[in-house]
Scaffold this motif. Sequence first.
Motif, PDB file in Angstrom:
ATOM      1  N   ILE A  85       0.838  -1.209   0.000  1.00 39.62           N
ATOM      2  CA  ILE A  85       0.000   0.000   0.000  1.00 39.62           C
ATOM      3  C   ILE A  85       0.872   1.258   0.000  1.00 39.62           C
ATOM      4  O   ILE A  85       0.580   2.229  -0.691  1.00 39.62           O
ATOM      5  CB  ILE A  85      -0.939   0.019   1.238  1.00 39.62           C
ATOM      6  N   ARG A  86       1.959   1.224   0.753  1.00 38.56           N
ATOM      7  CA  ARG A  86       2.836   2.415   0.784  1.00 38.56           C
ATOM      8  C   ARG A  86       3.409   2.718  -0.598  1.00 38.56           C
ATOM      9  O   ARG A  86       3.485   3.883  -1.000  1.00 38.56           O
ATOM     10  CB  ARG A  86       3.972   2.218   1.796  1.00 38.56           C
ATOM     11  N   VAL A  87       3.803   1.674  -1.322  1.00 39.88           N
ATOM     12  CA  VAL A  87       4.341   1.905  -2.671  1.00 39.88           C
ATOM     13  C   VAL A  87       3.232   2.420  -3.600  1.00 39.88           C
ATOM     14  O   VAL A  87       3.444   3.353  -4.381  1.00 39.88           O
ATOM     15  CB  VAL A  87       4.988   0.621  -3.248  1.00 39.88           C
ATOM     16  N   MET A  88       2.032   1.851  -3.479  1.00 41.27           N
ATOM     17  CA  MET A  88       0.910   2.344  -4.279  1.00 41.27           C
ATOM     18  C   MET A  88       0.680   3.839  -4.012  1.00 41.27           C
ATOM     19  O   MET A  88       0.481   4.624  -4.936  1.00 41.27           O
ATOM     20  CB  MET A  88      -0.366   1.550  -3.943  1.00 41.27           C
ATOM     21  N   ARG A  89       0.699   4.208  -2.740  1.00 39.31           N
ATOM     22  CA  ARG A  89       0.468   5.614  -2.363  1.00 39.31           C
ATOM     23  C   ARG A  89       1.616   6.505  -2.887  1.00 39.31           C
ATOM     24  O   ARG A  89       1.395   7.645  -3.274  1.00 39.31           O
ATOM     25  CB  ARG A  89       0.364   5.763  -0.838  1.00 39.31           C
ATOM     26  N   GLN A  90       2.842   5.961  -2.875  1.00 38.19           N
ATOM     27  CA  GLN A  90       3.982   6.742  -3.361  1.00 38.19           C
ATOM     28  C   GLN A  90       3.869   6.988  -4.874  1.00 38.19           C
ATOM     29  O   GLN A  90       4.222   8.058  -5.355  1.00 38.19           O
ATOM     30  CB  GLN A  90       5.291   5.992  -3.034  1.00 38.19           C
ATOM     31  N   VAL A  91       3.360   6.005  -5.589  1.00 33.07           N
ATOM     32  CA  VAL A  91       3.175   6.166  -7.039  1.00 33.07           C
ATOM     33  C   VAL A  91       2.093   7.223  -7.303  1.00 33.07           C
ATOM     34  O   VAL A  91       2.234   8.067  -8.193  1.00 33.07           O
ATOM     35  CB  VAL A  91       2.834   4.811  -7.701  1.00 33.07           C
ATOM     36  N   GLN A  92       1.029   7.205  -6.495  1.00 31.61           N
ATOM     37  CA  GLN A  92       0.008   8.268  -6.593  1.00 31.61           C
ATOM     38  C   GLN A  92       0.645   9.630  -6.357  1.00 31.61           C
ATOM     39  O   GLN A  92       0.343  10.601  -7.033  1.00 31.61           O
ATOM     40  CB  GLN A  92      -1.086   8.071  -5.525  1.00 31.61           C
ATOM     41  N   LYS A  93       1.552   9.678  -5.383  1.00 33.30           N
ATOM     42  CA  LYS A  93       2.228  10.933  -5.037  1.00 33.30           C
ATOM     43  C   LYS A  93       3.093  11.420  -6.210  1.00 33.30           C
ATOM     44  O   LYS A  93       3.159  12.614  -6.488  1.00 33.30           O
ATOM     45  CB  LYS A  93       3.085  10.713  -3.784  1.00 33.30           C
ATOM     46  N   MET A  94       3.760  10.471  -6.883  1.00 35.00           N
ATOM     47  CA  MET A  94       4.541  10.846  -8.075  1.00 35.00           C
ATOM     48  C   MET A  94       3.647  11.563  -9.081  1.00 35.00           C
ATOM     49  O   MET A  94       4.009  12.595  -9.630  1.00 35.00           O
ATOM     50  CB  MET A  94       5.128   9.597  -8.753  1.00 35.00           C
ATOM     51  N   ARG A  95       2.480  10.996  -9.302  1.00 30.26           N
ATOM     52  CA  ARG A  95       1.567  11.603 -10.281  1.00 30.26           C
ATOM     53  C   ARG A  95       1.116  12.996  -9.830  1.00 30.26           C
ATOM     54  O   ARG A  95       1.017  13.907 -10.642  1.00 30.26           O
ATOM     55  CB  ARG A  95       0.351  10.699 -10.510  1.00 30.26           C
TER      56      ARG A  95
END
Lengths: 324, 324
Positions: free
Chosen positions: A261-271
């Motif tokens: 989940i943390r990596v998913m959230r980090q990818v959202q943050k990149m966007r």
Amino acid sequence: MKATAKAHTNIALIKYWGKRNEELILPTNNSLSLTLDGFYTTTTVDFQEDLKADSFELNGIPEQGEAYKRVTAFLELVRKMAGKEVYAHVASDNQVPTAAGFASSASGFAALAAAASKAIGLDLDDKELSRLTRRGSGSSSRSIYGGFAEWQMGEKKDGSDSYAVPIADENHWDIRMAGVVLTSEMKKISSRAGMRRTVETSPFYEGWLKSIPEDLTGIKEAIQEKNFIQVGEIAEANCLKMHATSLGAKPPFTYWLDSTIRVMRQVQKMREQGIPAYFTIDAGPNVKVLYLPEHEAEVERMLREVPGVTDVILSKPGPGVSYL
Amino acid sequence: MKATAKAHTNIALIKYWGKRNEELILPTNNSLSLTLDGFYTTTTVDFQEDLKADSFELNGIPEQGEAYKRVTAFLELVRKMAGKEVYAHVASDNQVPTAAGFASSASGFAALAAAASKAIGLDLDDKELSRLTRRGSGSSSRSIYGGFAEWQMGEKKDGSDSYAVPIADENHWDIRMAGVVLTSEMKKISSRAGMRRTVETSPFYEGWLKSIPEDLTGIKEAIQEKNFIQVGEIAEANCLKMHATSLGAKPPFTYWLDSTIRVMRQVQKMREQGIPAYFTIDAGPNVKVLYLPEHEAEVERMLREVPGVTDVILSKPGPGVSYL
């Protein structure tokens, strides 16, 4: 009667998730993948008239357990096709970090199928080779080709129309994939068992299947047009749908860890920060992230700062099967 | 024309997740909940002939925004039912830790409906009161009753058969619920918006609806028999299905945080250690955990040791609406 072949692993952007025939490995939907550079298996198959049984060596170590059984069962298919009863020494060099959740069975069986069929004297074209290797590992059917490939599920009961076809080769478009390693622990539920339980018990499985054609049409269009956002959005949504189906299984299960989940959230943050990046997740906790070459440094940096990430492995599109 | 009523919040074990009529608040499936002790709203409604408009005070603070609009729109329904055009002072004391993801709208509207209808001279039975309060907040229809209650979705277009009924009161069975607080941040997607997007776009919504009748039958049987494992397994699976549907929405979304997964894994660990405990999660990241009184100390201890847990709030089954 000896041949050596090299095949690369692939990551599905439209997931293979369920079989309609377990023995023939016939899927319930088409899938689409990107073959990756850098992760490959090189396999030599040496058929010798005087052997009484097959042998299998993986990275220099003789194998006797489950891996050996899968290899020898596959060679049995090759022998039947060729009409020859002859055993082989098989030696594989596996350059796939399996701990990263990169499927080594895809490159492994593609290399084995190519080397074994050539060594025994079968002259298979890509389509025939894809159909053959499918019997060893479904996703390996896509590793015959470089770049983007689609495994067509087919309709026939005997599986004769179930094989992969090329969509766009590795030189078409340089998009990148980062393998984000979270754990090297074996997952409790194998992909095989997970998809079986889901197909048999999840109320969402029908919805999953119904949603595939639109995803496929959209992603193939996006690949041709090199529309990165469209590829990414479809791939990410498709993987979330796949993982949703298992939450409805009886009993329910998820492959996700807190760090997933943390990596998913980090990818959202990149966007949110203007970096187009999208994730996909196979039947395990590790995450793969799609991005463009110009954002490589930033994507790697941001992935490495996520707590729980033990490694980030970057890759370009890779080629199809080759003979050495 | 003044009355005071008290109502407790409830947590759904079979989730309410989608409306067939947004204005009348008619759901797409039956839901079933446990009313909780300790979390309640006490509301006084005072209709006065000389008032020119309603006023609303929450925990001593006058409200003018969204909360006021919802209250006055609800009072409008009560006035129409009674055929009286008279405005009210409304004062609510809310003892629900909303930060913990306990839905304060359930107890809030149930108390408001009870106090307002009594104050204006309507003599409603529980069924009528449940139907009325549903118009303010769907889940409040279940807070009319203590213990376990089922909101029957009904079939009629006007909603006249959509109200909750009692399943087993708060004295039937002492099972406990822990509210596990992970964050007090406002969620980005409200329950209302989340369920709407899911109903309209998720390929899994049909599967969700189809799976409800079996869950309901099973959990009602388990409640009557006081079969804790059956209640827990059904509730946990039902919540996972609800959250799965949003992963298929367009665009997809999840309410889970990394710590949500950690609490889920910790509850699994409790079961591996022989403590029967099950989780349920509403439209937000916080988790509620069902357990039996004899395991209270151990459950609380294990929940508090999960990184990211900021509070654990324990509760028993609570009573239905009462008048003060």
